[in-house]
Design a protein around this motif. Structure first.
Motif, PDB file in Angstrom:
ATOM      1  N   THR A 206       0.818  -1.209   0.000  1.00  0.00           N
ATOM      2  CA  THR A 206       0.000   0.000   0.000  1.00  0.00           C
ATOM      3  C   THR A 206       0.852   1.259   0.000  1.00  0.00           C
ATOM      4  O   THR A 206       0.582   2.212  -0.738  1.00  0.00           O
ATOM      5  CB  THR A 206      -0.933   0.012   1.226  1.00  0.00           C
ATOM      6  N   GLU A 210       0.883   4.199  -2.894  1.00  0.00           N
ATOM      7  CA  GLU A 210       0.587   5.600  -2.598  1.00  0.00           C
ATOM      8  C   GLU A 210       1.733   6.504  -3.041  1.00  0.00           C
ATOM      9  O   GLU A 210       1.505   7.590  -3.592  1.00  0.00           O
ATOM     10  CB  GLU A 210       0.321   5.788  -1.107  1.00  0.00           C
ATOM     11  N   ARG A 214       1.295   9.540  -5.682  1.00  0.00           N
ATOM     12  CA  ARG A 214       1.621  10.897  -5.247  1.00  0.00           C
ATOM     13  C   ARG A 214       2.667  11.537  -6.149  1.00  0.00           C
ATOM     14  O   ARG A 214       2.636  12.747  -6.404  1.00  0.00           O
ATOM     15  CB  ARG A 214       2.134  10.868  -3.806  1.00  0.00           C
ATOM     16  N   TRP A 224      -8.856   6.181  -0.371  1.00  0.00           N
ATOM     17  CA  TRP A 224      -8.293   4.833  -0.361  1.00  0.00           C
ATOM     18  C   TRP A 224      -9.305   3.838   0.187  1.00  0.00           C
ATOM     19  O   TRP A 224      -9.855   4.024   1.273  1.00  0.00           O
ATOM     20  CB  TRP A 224      -7.031   4.794   0.500  1.00  0.00           C
TER      21      TRP A 224
END
Length: 257
Positions: A206, A210, A214, A224
């Protein structure tokens, strides 16, 4: 009465809607409508070209064949490893077992495809096939919307329909027979943040996911959902407006979707 001129330069091909209602034991009523597919971004109306009603006869056997193929396909999972299952769980599987399972699954898939196309070649359904062949063009794109509430009918191999072999630019998608077109266009302000819905099938990696997102879109507004249940998907998926839907992970199809 003022006459609205349609910009034919916006024409994108054909739009075919198959409205299908019924059940396998009793058969299905089918209504086919062919329209000129107009650029929906400009909110121009679709130009109706032709329509026809027909039937698909009762056929419960095709459901049994689908379930048989689905069972064989699901059992192939034992031959693969992924982040959700360690390799140790299938180290005792032989090559003969693997090859036999793949052959059985392929055979069941071929039988299902043959039965499905034989069903679509039934005399009751031929008026619609003839209508499509007389009105579609092999050189232009065609969207075929399968509009039905019958969940099992949606799962049949429509992409294997023999008709599509003769119209290579045609594609089939699933649609609901009940809908309402939204005629408003969202005006994106340069200051608006891009909204991203991220759905992860498992929570492994995860942080890495991310970080990548980003980096690609640093100012995005991200929601999320990690290993969500079906009920947890409905509200954010249908009640919110998203610019990007991102899915990663592994999962299995269940009867409730």
């Amino acid at each position: 009465m003022p006459i609205k001129l349609i910009n034919l330069g916006a024409v994108m091909g054909k739009l075919v809607t198959l409205n299908i209602d019924g059940e396998f034991p009793q058969g299905f009523s089918v209504r086919c409508e062919i329209c000129q597919d107009i650029n929906s971004i400009k909110n121009e109306p679709n130009l109706a070209l032709a329509s026809k009603s027909a039937h698909l006869p009762p056929h419960s056997e095709i459901l049994d064949q689908y379930r048989h193929w689905q069972s064989l396909y699901t059992n192939l999972d034992v031959f693969f490893s992924n982040r959700l299952k360690p390799k140790a769980s299938f180290t005792n599987v032989s090559d003969n077992d693997r090859n036999g399972a793949f052959k059985a699954c392929k055979k069941a898939a071929n039988l299902l495809s043959e039965t499905f196309n034989a069903w679509l070649r039934s005399s009751d359904f031929q008026p619609i096939e003839i209508l499509l062949r007389n009105n579609l063009d092999k050189s232009e794109s065609t969207r075929i919307l399968l509009a039905t509430e019958n969940y099992a009918l949606r799962r049949l191999p429509w992409h294997e329909w023999d008709l599509l072999k003769d119209f290579p630019k045609a594609e089939i998608s699933i649609a609901s027979p009940n809908f309402q077109r939204v005629n408003t266009i969202k005006n994106l302000d340069k200051k608006d943040k891009i909204k991203i819905l991220v759905i992860l099938g498992d929570n492994a990696g995860t942080d890495a996911d991310e970080k990548v997102i980003r980096q690609l879109i640093p100012d995005a507004e991200i929601c999320w959902l990690i290993e969500p249940e079906r009920s947890e998907l409905d509200e954010p998926l249908w009640q919110e407006s998203w610019d990007i839907l991102f899915f990663a992970g592994h999962g299995k199809t269940k009867d409730n979707g």
